[in-house]
Every structure is written in C-alpha cells, then in structure tokens.
Design a protein around this motif. Structure first.
Motif, PDB file in Angstrom:
ATOM      1  N   ALA A 454      90.953   8.017 103.762  1.00 19.20           N
ATOM      2  CA  ALA A 454      90.368   9.340 103.518  1.00 19.20           C
ATOM      3  C   ALA A 454      90.009  10.018 104.833  1.00 19.20           C
ATOM      4  CB  ALA A 454      89.135   9.212 102.624  1.00 19.20           C
ATOM      5  N   ALA A 455      89.418   9.263 105.752  1.00 21.80           N
ATOM      6  CA  ALA A 455      89.069   9.826 107.059  1.00 21.80           C
ATOM      7  C   ALA A 455      90.331  10.202 107.834  1.00 21.80           C
ATOM      8  CB  ALA A 455      88.240   8.818 107.856  1.00 21.80           C
ATOM      9  N   ALA A 456      91.370   9.360 107.715  1.00 20.40           N
ATOM     10  CA  ALA A 456      92.629   9.655 108.392  1.00 20.40           C
ATOM     11  C   ALA A 456      93.264  10.919 107.829  1.00 20.40           C
ATOM     12  CB  ALA A 456      93.583   8.477 108.256  1.00 20.40           C
ATOM     13  N   ARG A 457      93.241  11.064 106.498  1.00 13.85           N
ATOM     14  CA  ARG A 457      93.812  12.269 105.873  1.00 13.85           C
ATOM     15  C   ARG A 457      93.137  13.530 106.399  1.00 13.85           C
ATOM     16  NH1 ARG A 457      93.873   9.339 101.069  1.00 13.85           N
ATOM     17  NH2 ARG A 457      91.899  10.279 100.410  1.00 13.85           N
ATOM     18  N   ALA A 458      91.825  13.480 106.543  1.00 13.04           N
ATOM     19  CA  ALA A 458      91.087  14.654 107.042  1.00 13.04           C
ATOM     20  C   ALA A 458      91.538  15.017 108.449  1.00 13.04           C
ATOM     21  CB  ALA A 458      89.591  14.368 107.011  1.00 13.04           C
ATOM     22  N   GLU A 459      91.772  13.997 109.279  1.00 11.89           N
ATOM     23  CA  GLU A 459      92.226  14.262 110.649  1.00 11.89           C
ATOM     24  C   GLU A 459      93.645  14.812 110.645  1.00 11.89           C
ATOM     25  OE1 GLU A 459      91.083  14.883 114.252  1.00 11.89           O
ATOM     26  OE2 GLU A 459      89.781  13.558 113.071  1.00 11.89           O
ATOM     27  N   TYR A 460      94.515  14.245 109.802  1.00 16.88           N
ATOM     28  CA  TYR A 460      95.877  14.750 109.706  1.00 16.88           C
ATOM     29  C   TYR A 460      95.892  16.201 109.226  1.00 16.88           C
ATOM     30  CZ  TYR A 460      97.610   9.932 110.172  1.00 16.88           C
ATOM     31  OH  TYR A 460      97.897   8.671 110.618  1.00 16.88           O
ATOM     32  N   MET A 461      94.970  16.531 108.295  1.00 17.86           N
ATOM     33  CA  MET A 461      94.939  17.904 107.780  1.00 17.86           C
ATOM     34  C   MET A 461      94.595  18.906 108.880  1.00 17.86           C
ATOM     35  SD  MET A 461      96.011  18.603 104.784  1.00 17.86           S
ATOM     36  CE  MET A 461      95.459  20.320 104.926  1.00 17.86           C
ATOM     37  N   LYS A 462      93.796  18.489 109.852  1.00 16.72           N
ATOM     38  CA  LYS A 462      93.519  19.381 110.985  1.00 16.72           C
ATOM     39  C   LYS A 462      94.811  19.691 111.743  1.00 16.72           C
ATOM     40  CE  LYS A 462      88.838  17.529 111.655  1.00 16.72           C
ATOM     41  NZ  LYS A 462      87.942  16.747 112.555  1.00 16.72           N
ATOM     42  N   ALA A 463      95.658  18.665 111.877  1.00 20.92           N
ATOM     43  CA  ALA A 463      96.951  18.884 112.521  1.00 20.92           C
ATOM     44  C   ALA A 463      97.822  19.807 111.683  1.00 20.92           C
ATOM     45  CB  ALA A 463      97.659  17.549 112.738  1.00 20.92           C
ATOM     46  N   VAL A 464      97.819  19.591 110.361  1.00 22.35           N
ATOM     47  CA  VAL A 464      98.662  20.394 109.472  1.00 22.35           C
ATOM     48  C   VAL A 464      98.174  21.850 109.422  1.00 22.35           C
ATOM     49  CG1 VAL A 464      99.421  20.689 107.080  1.00 22.35           C
ATOM     50  CG2 VAL A 464      99.403  18.412 108.119  1.00 22.35           C
ATOM     51  N   ASP A 465      96.883  22.068 109.535  1.00 19.34           N
ATOM     52  CA  ASP A 465      96.367  23.441 109.578  1.00 19.34           C
ATOM     53  C   ASP A 465      96.928  24.192 110.780  1.00 19.34           C
ATOM     54  OD1 ASP A 465      94.873  23.189 107.261  1.00 19.34           O
ATOM     55  OD2 ASP A 465      93.005  22.703 108.300  1.00 19.34           O
ATOM     56  N   ILE A 466      97.027  23.498 111.915  1.00 19.12           N
ATOM     57  CA  ILE A 466      97.629  24.129 113.105  1.00 19.12           C
ATOM     58  C   ILE A 466      99.109  24.392 112.864  1.00 19.12           C
ATOM     59  CG2 ILE A 466      98.122  23.863 115.567  1.00 19.12           C
ATOM     60  CD1 ILE A 466      95.652  22.016 115.727  1.00 19.12           C
ATOM     61  N   ILE A 467      99.793  23.424 112.240  1.00 23.01           N
ATOM     62  CA  ILE A 467     101.221  23.588 111.944  1.00 23.01           C
ATOM     63  C   ILE A 467     101.444  24.802 111.042  1.00 23.01           C
ATOM     64  CG2 ILE A 467     103.174  22.554 110.710  1.00 23.01           C
ATOM     65  CD1 ILE A 467     102.164  19.816 111.699  1.00 23.01           C
ATOM     66  N   ARG A 468     100.567  25.000 110.055  1.00 20.04           N
ATOM     67  CA  ARG A 468     100.708  26.144 109.144  1.00 20.04           C
ATOM     68  C   ARG A 468     100.704  27.458 109.920  1.00 20.04           C
ATOM     69  NH1 ARG A 468      95.744  26.135 106.379  1.00 20.04           N
ATOM     70  NH2 ARG A 468      95.060  27.276 108.254  1.00 20.04           N
TER      71      ARG A 468
END
Length: 514
Positions: A454-468
């Motif tokens: 769950a903590a890893a997903r949150a960190e990955y989502m920060k990366a995906v927000d930049i990708i968006r």
C-alpha cells in the motif's frame, strides 16, 4: 524489506532447479531428433550489438546465442542460467555462484571478472542499455574469486533479478563491449553457423553450453520474412515450421489449419514517443494534446483487427499488488481538449511534424496511419517516415523524429518497469529522446524500496501523477501477441503478459520436432 513473490520463488527454487537440471538429460536425449528448426522471423536482426533494445526479433536471436546470470523458465519464474545458484544477502545485495568451467562459443573462459566487465558496461549511461534503469543504482560489483559475483545496489530493487533475465543482459566477451561492436559470440544454447545478410541466420547447437544435454534441436535456421502475410503463407506452405508475430489478420487462417497451432497471449503494448529536445514536443501541453487526440479504439481496430485493448493510462500486469487501478485512467479521447491545449501552447493550426514508424511490421504502419488521421483532425499534420527495422531503431535511438510509434514489452511485471520508459533516450532505448525523468524515477525507486504494498502504491502514484501531466511517453493499446507453429513442433510455449516478448525466446531451448 521483503522481496517480491517472484523473487522469493526464484531464490527459493534456485538451488533445487540447478540440482535437477542434469537429471533430465536422458529424457532430453530420448526425444532428440537431431533436427534443425526452420523459423520464419519477422525482421532482419542486422548487426547484433550489446546492450540497447532493438526489437522482438533480436530478442529471440539473443536468447539463442547468449545467456545471462539468470533466465525465465516456462512459468515466468527466475531460474539459474550462467549462475548455478544465487541468493539475496540483503535487500540491496545479491551473491551469484557461477557454474564451473563456463566458456563462450569460441572456448574463451567466463569468470566473475567477465561478468563484472559486462555489467559495468551496461551500467554506463552512454551505452543506452535496455536494463540501464536497473543498473543506475549499481554501487559495486565484487569478485572475491573466479566463480563468485557480489552485486551491491545503492538502494533496494525487488525486481533486480527480473532485469538480469532480460534478453539484452546476457554476459558477453570483451570484444563486444564497445559501441557498434558485433556481439555474435555468446554462451547460449546455439552458436552462429552462417549469416546470409538480409536473408537468413543459421545457428548450430553449441557444445560449450552448460546444459547442452537438454537441448533437443541440432540447430535453428531463421529465415527473414518482414511481411506478415508472406510469413504466414510460408508456415502454411510448410516452408518454415514456426513463425513469430502472427499478423492479427491471419489468426483465423492459422486456427483453421489443423496442421498448425496458434499460440496467442495478451501482453505487449504500443505507445508513442516524443523528441523532447526540440519544439513542439519540448512543451508538455503539446504532448498532452496528442494524448487526448488519439482515438485508441480506432488503433485497436486498424492495427490489431480488434485483438487488443485500448490504453487510457499505464499498462498493468494482472495480479500485481503494487498497481493502482487509477494508473490506467490518465487520458481520455477528447479532440476538443486537444485543440484547446494546442491553443494554450501557442501552436497554430497547420503544425507539421514527422512521425516515425516502420515498414517491417504492418501494425506499426497501420497504427501510424490511424494516429496520423487523429492528429490531422486537431490541426497537426504528421508526415510518415517508414524505413525498415534497423533504420527505424537507429533513428529512434538517435532522436531523428518528432513523434514515433514504439512497442513495449517489459521484463518485469511491477510498476518499476516504468523507469525504462520514462528515462529519455539515449540513456534508455525505450524512452522519448532527451526527456529528463529524474523526478519520476525518484518516486519509482522510493516505491521499490518499500516492503508494504500500500505504501509502495502511494509512492508509485506520485510518479504516475507526473506522467499524466508531463506525458514522457504515451501508451496507446495492449495487443494480443502470437507465435504459430507446425503441430510437429513440441515443447514450445508463448509466455503470457509482458514476457511474451522478453521471455518466450528462452523456450526454443526446450523445443523439439517429432
């Protein structure tokens, strides 16, 4: 931190698999017909060079000529290859023990020093290695003796072993460790016998291979058929016994022939690249405009005859607990929004750009034509550049394009694979030319260092927000990928998911002919 399920399975079975390898020799010899497999290959592999990714056809050839420390088995697990065993000393340290007496095809020895030289070369950013993203955190490689390699990373990477199984990560001799140097001598199950440039490539079983007793084929002759219809016709006529990249328009023809087997799986994806070093694609608003201009349903229909799935975000691998469904919901088809973004970016209608594709694969061409029409509808005139595959890869990796069509097949299943696609070329041969992805990579590597999903997903989502918002690359569609073969060919399996491209070539080692 805890290692991923795949990594634990590989570590847990590494010694057991190594111990069992020799026990199958009698079975292998019993089925050995001593026959050469004729394989209709979708592209001319050109000159094999070490490190950069140059497409699916070269992956298949690499996996016959070369071997890395580890490889994928028929279940997609990491198993020993040149290393007879391996272990995770801690989350950032891996120890490999090489098999005794390893040599390349020319008889030269493979030692821990050979492995270190190969991996150090791949870790050089200027090489543009396919696994550079994984080796960018390489801290040191120690060689305490001729058979022991200890790799230390500056931070944990639970997918590190998966990267080492990539077909571009085989251990190579010193002669191949230079830009443009030929890389035909390896440590794989087959060795080069003849190279009829542009026509065919003939390989013979290598008596230097560590597991030669379990290789049933006497050799493989790859015959180049860049045209997918011609490739399928050759299979139906019996001119070849197996083909890769079955054209989607030919699925029904192959399935209707009782002498043939169609082996199709969902997996690889297609995407768009941008040259971010020059206008107009140095502007993220223009990249966003393209993201909203493309009708992905039309791409699936035109390029894959419906055998695919539109992607409105990041491709995910089924069953991986580190993906968030929101990662797949980044962009919508919205031509009006695309026009508004272009206007906001100060781009006038009638903008002209180059669109790089390739004449080798029909789906590359058909996807480019579909994208060209969508861009035209929002005021962007895209001029197609469709060279053969070697020229295409050279142009893509050197930034000779505005937009480019590309295909992706990660060798890892978790979100960490995104590193290779956001890091800009020439450092990564998968990424948009010139793109600086340091902020995205920081979040991905932070997520990879966490043991809690769950903590890893949150960190990955920060990366995906930049990708968006930045659109460093643009996923378009996930496609069905198929091999086809005569029903006399046995032991071959098309691996599912992303591994269809990066892992299936290993299965030819297990193939035999009735």
């Amino acid at each position: 931190m805890g290692l991923r399920r795949r990594t634990f399975l590989g570590l847990a079975t590494a010694m057991g698999v190594a111990a069992l390898t020799g026990s199958n020799s009698e079975l292998a010899l019993a089925r050995d017909s001593g026959k050469t497999l004729t394989f209709g290959l979708s592209a001319n592999v050109g000159n094999l060079v070490y490190g950069p990714s140059r497409g699916a056809a070269q992956f298949i050839v690499n996996q016959q000529l070369h071997r890395g420390l580890v490889k994928f088995d028929e279940n997609g697990r990491i198993v020993p290859a040149l290393a007879e065993s391996f272990e995770a000393v801690d989350p950032s340290t891996y120890r490999f023990t090489l098999r005794d007496g390893l040599t390349f095809h020319d008889g030269s020895p493979i030692t821990s020093a050979t492995v270190k030289a190969s991996l150090d070369y791949l870790a050089n950013r200027s090489v543009g290695a396919a696994i550079y993203a994984a080796l960018s955190t390489l801290a040191s490689i120690e060689t305490p003796d001729a058979r022991t390699v200890v790799i230390k990373l500056s931070k944990p990477n639970a997918s590190f072993l998966d990267y080492l199984a990539d077909p571009n990560a085989g251990i190579s001799p010193a002669s191949a460790l230079a830009s443009g140097a030929a890389n035909w001598i390896g440590a794989g199950p087959f060795k080069l016998q003849a190279n009829d440039s542009g026509v065919s490539l003939t390989l013979a079983k290598a008596d230097t291979y560590y597991d030669k007793d379990n290789v049933a084929l006497a050799g493989i002759k790859f015959i180049y058929y860049p045209d997918s219809t011609a490739r399928t016709n050759a299979l139906i006529a019996g001119d070849v016994q197996m083909i890769d990249f079955v054209g989607w328009e030919d699925f029904d023809r192959v399935e209707a022939d009782k002498k043939l087997v169609l082996d199709a799986v969902p997996g690889p994806f297609v995407y768009m690249l941008f040259n971010t070093e020059r206008a107009p694609f140095d502007n993220p608003k223009v990249r966003q405009a393209v993201a909203h201009a493309i009708n992905r349903e039309n791409v699936v229909a035109a390029a894959f005859y419906g055998h695919g799935t539109p992607l409105n975000g990041i491709p995910v691998s089924p069953g991986n607990d580190r993906f968030d469904p929101k990662m797949g919901e980044l962009w919508t088809y919205d031509p009006d929004k695309a026009r508004a973004l272009l206007a906001s970016a100060g781009v006038a209608e009638g903008l002209k750009v180059s669109l790089l594709t390739s004449s080798t694969y029909s789906f590359f061409r058909d996807m480019a034509l579909s994208v060209q029409a969508d861009l035209q509808a929002v005021g962007i005139e895209a001029e197609l550049d469709a060279p053969d595959w070697p020229t295409y890869t050279a142009s893509k990796n050197s930034g000779k394009y505005g937009l480019a069509v590309a295909g992706g097949a990660p060798s890892v299943t978790g979100p960490v694979y995104l590193q290779a696609y956001v890091v800009g070329a020439p450092a990564s041969s998968f990424g948009s030319y010139g793109y600086n992805a340091s902020d995205i990579v920081a979040h991905i590597q932070a997520g990879e260092a966490l043991s809690n999903d769950a903590a890893a997903r949150a960190e990955y989502m920060k990366a995906v927000d930049i990708i968006r918002d930045a659109v460093p690359f643009l996923p378009v569609a996930q496609r069905s990928q198929a091999f086809a073969r005569s029903n006399t060919v046995e032991g071959f399996k098309n691996l599912p998911g992303f591994l269809s491209i990066t892992g299936t070539g290993y299965m030819l080692e297990k193939t035999s002919i009735r």
